[in-house]
Design a protein around this motif. Structure first.
Motif, PDB file in Angstrom:
ATOM      1  N   THR A 130       1.594 -12.541  -4.609  1.00 18.61           N
ATOM      2  CA  THR A 130       0.992 -11.212  -4.457  1.00 18.61           C
ATOM      3  C   THR A 130       1.952 -10.131  -4.922  1.00 18.61           C
ATOM      4  O   THR A 130       1.547  -9.190  -5.617  1.00 18.61           O
ATOM      5  CB  THR A 130       0.604 -10.971  -2.984  1.00 18.61           C
ATOM      6  OG1 THR A 130      -0.286 -12.007  -2.571  1.00 18.61           O
ATOM      7  CG2 THR A 130      -0.087  -9.628  -2.808  1.00 18.61           C
ATOM      8  N   GLN A 175       3.979   3.110  -1.566  1.00 20.56           N
ATOM      9  CA  GLN A 175       4.837   3.001  -2.737  1.00 20.56           C
ATOM     10  C   GLN A 175       6.325   3.060  -2.392  1.00 20.56           C
ATOM     11  O   GLN A 175       7.167   2.636  -3.180  1.00 20.56           O
ATOM     12  CB  GLN A 175       4.503   4.086  -3.753  1.00 20.56           C
ATOM     13  CG  GLN A 175       4.759   5.500  -3.263  1.00 20.56           C
ATOM     14  CD  GLN A 175       4.424   6.529  -4.302  1.00 20.56           C
ATOM     15  OE1 GLN A 175       4.394   6.234  -5.488  1.00 20.56           O
ATOM     16  NE2 GLN A 175       4.149   7.744  -3.872  1.00 20.56           N
ATOM     17  N   ASN A 224       8.859  -0.530  -0.721  1.00 18.96           N
ATOM     18  CA  ASN A 224       9.762  -1.425  -1.440  1.00 18.96           C
ATOM     19  C   ASN A 224      11.211  -0.966  -1.314  1.00 18.96           C
ATOM     20  O   ASN A 224      12.117  -1.778  -1.286  1.00 18.96           O
ATOM     21  CB  ASN A 224       9.333  -1.595  -2.900  1.00 18.96           C
ATOM     22  CG  ASN A 224       9.770  -0.467  -3.802  1.00 18.96           C
ATOM     23  OD1 ASN A 224      10.845  -0.520  -4.372  1.00 18.96           O
ATOM     24  ND2 ASN A 224       8.937   0.557  -3.930  1.00 18.96           N
ATOM     25  N   LYS A 280       0.814  -1.205   0.000  1.00 22.45           N
ATOM     26  CA  LYS A 280       0.000   0.000   0.000  1.00 22.45           C
ATOM     27  C   LYS A 280       0.856   1.267   0.000  1.00 22.45           C
ATOM     28  O   LYS A 280       0.408   2.313  -0.397  1.00 22.45           O
ATOM     29  CB  LYS A 280      -0.941  -0.005   1.201  1.00 22.45           C
ATOM     30  CG  LYS A 280      -1.911  -1.171   1.151  1.00 22.45           C
ATOM     31  CD  LYS A 280      -2.993  -1.003   2.179  1.00 22.45           C
ATOM     32  CE  LYS A 280      -3.864  -2.199   2.329  1.00 22.45           C
ATOM     33  NZ  LYS A 280      -4.590  -2.644   1.207  1.00 22.45           N
ATOM     34  N   LYS A 326       2.102  -9.129  -8.563  1.00 20.99           N
ATOM     35  CA  LYS A 326       0.981  -8.366  -9.119  1.00 20.99           C
ATOM     36  C   LYS A 326       1.202  -6.860  -9.059  1.00 20.99           C
ATOM     37  O   LYS A 326       0.493  -6.105  -9.707  1.00 20.99           O
ATOM     38  CB  LYS A 326      -0.308  -8.701  -8.363  1.00 20.99           C
ATOM     39  CG  LYS A 326      -0.728 -10.147  -8.502  1.00 20.99           C
ATOM     40  CD  LYS A 326      -1.955 -10.421  -7.663  1.00 20.99           C
ATOM     41  CE  LYS A 326      -2.322 -11.890  -7.690  1.00 20.99           C
ATOM     42  NZ  LYS A 326      -3.460 -12.182  -6.814  1.00 20.99           N
ATOM     43  N   TYR A 327       2.157  -6.420  -8.244  1.00 20.18           N
ATOM     44  CA  TYR A 327       2.369  -4.998  -8.031  1.00 20.18           C
ATOM     45  C   TYR A 327       3.738  -4.566  -8.545  1.00 20.18           C
ATOM     46  O   TYR A 327       4.731  -5.254  -8.340  1.00 20.18           O
ATOM     47  CB  TYR A 327       2.286  -4.661  -6.536  1.00 20.18           C
ATOM     48  CG  TYR A 327       0.942  -4.957  -5.940  1.00 20.18           C
ATOM     49  CD1 TYR A 327      -0.108  -4.043  -6.064  1.00 20.18           C
ATOM     50  CD2 TYR A 327       0.694  -6.142  -5.270  1.00 20.18           C
ATOM     51  CE1 TYR A 327      -1.356  -4.307  -5.518  1.00 20.18           C
ATOM     52  CE2 TYR A 327      -0.549  -6.422  -4.721  1.00 20.18           C
ATOM     53  CZ  TYR A 327      -1.566  -5.506  -4.858  1.00 20.18           C
ATOM     54  OH  TYR A 327      -2.796  -5.769  -4.330  1.00 20.18           O
ATOM     55  N   THR A 328       3.781  -3.410  -9.172  1.00 22.50           N
ATOM     56  CA  THR A 328       5.040  -2.880  -9.681  1.00 22.50           C
ATOM     57  C   THR A 328       6.069  -2.793  -8.565  1.00 22.50           C
ATOM     58  O   THR A 328       7.219  -3.201  -8.733  1.00 22.50           O
ATOM     59  CB  THR A 328       4.830  -1.483 -10.298  1.00 22.50           C
ATOM     60  OG1 THR A 328       3.894  -1.593 -11.354  1.00 22.50           O
ATOM     61  CG2 THR A 328       6.129  -0.912 -10.821  1.00 22.50           C
ATOM     62  N   TYR A 329       5.659  -2.273  -7.423  1.00 25.30           N
ATOM     63  CA  TYR A 329       6.597  -2.106  -6.317  1.00 25.30           C
ATOM     64  C   TYR A 329       7.055  -3.459  -5.779  1.00 25.30           C
ATOM     65  O   TYR A 329       8.208  -3.624  -5.391  1.00 25.30           O
ATOM     66  CB  TYR A 329       5.967  -1.275  -5.195  1.00 25.30           C
ATOM     67  CG  TYR A 329       5.422   0.051  -5.687  1.00 25.30           C
ATOM     68  CD1 TYR A 329       6.239   0.938  -6.384  1.00 25.30           C
ATOM     69  CD2 TYR A 329       4.098   0.420  -5.475  1.00 25.30           C
ATOM     70  CE1 TYR A 329       5.755   2.146  -6.852  1.00 25.30           C
ATOM     71  CE2 TYR A 329       3.599   1.631  -5.934  1.00 25.30           C
ATOM     72  CZ  TYR A 329       4.438   2.489  -6.627  1.00 25.30           C
ATOM     73  OH  TYR A 329       3.958   3.674  -7.084  1.00 25.30           O
TER      74      TYR A 329
END
Length: 72
Positions: A36, A5, A8, A3, A39-42
């Motif tokens: 999981t 950004q 990471n 959540k 699925k996220y760029t970070y």
């Protein structure tokens, strides 16, 4: 999961400065969340950091580089 950004960057820094034993613990904590994170760029940045580190040091990442669990 990702959540914040900038979280990471914190995790990547932890991977960079951790002692080998600590890095192994981090890896074991991250492993259940790999699907999981993909699925996220970070999240992908974290996985890329782990892959880069372990490939550089000749360590087998097992399921990190392969398909998600259950997809074999």
């Amino acid at each position: 999961m990702m959540k914040d950004q900038y979280a990471n960057y914190v995790v990547q820094k932890m991977i960079d400065i951790a002692e080998p034993t600590q890095r192994k613990i981090i890896m074991h904590k991250i492993r259940p969340h790999i699907a999981t994170l993909r699925k996220y760029t970070y999240g992908k940045h974290i996985l890329a950091k782990l892959e880069k580190y372990y490939m550089k040091n000749g360590v087998d990442l097992g399921p990190l580089c392969g398909p998600p669990n259950g997809m074999l």
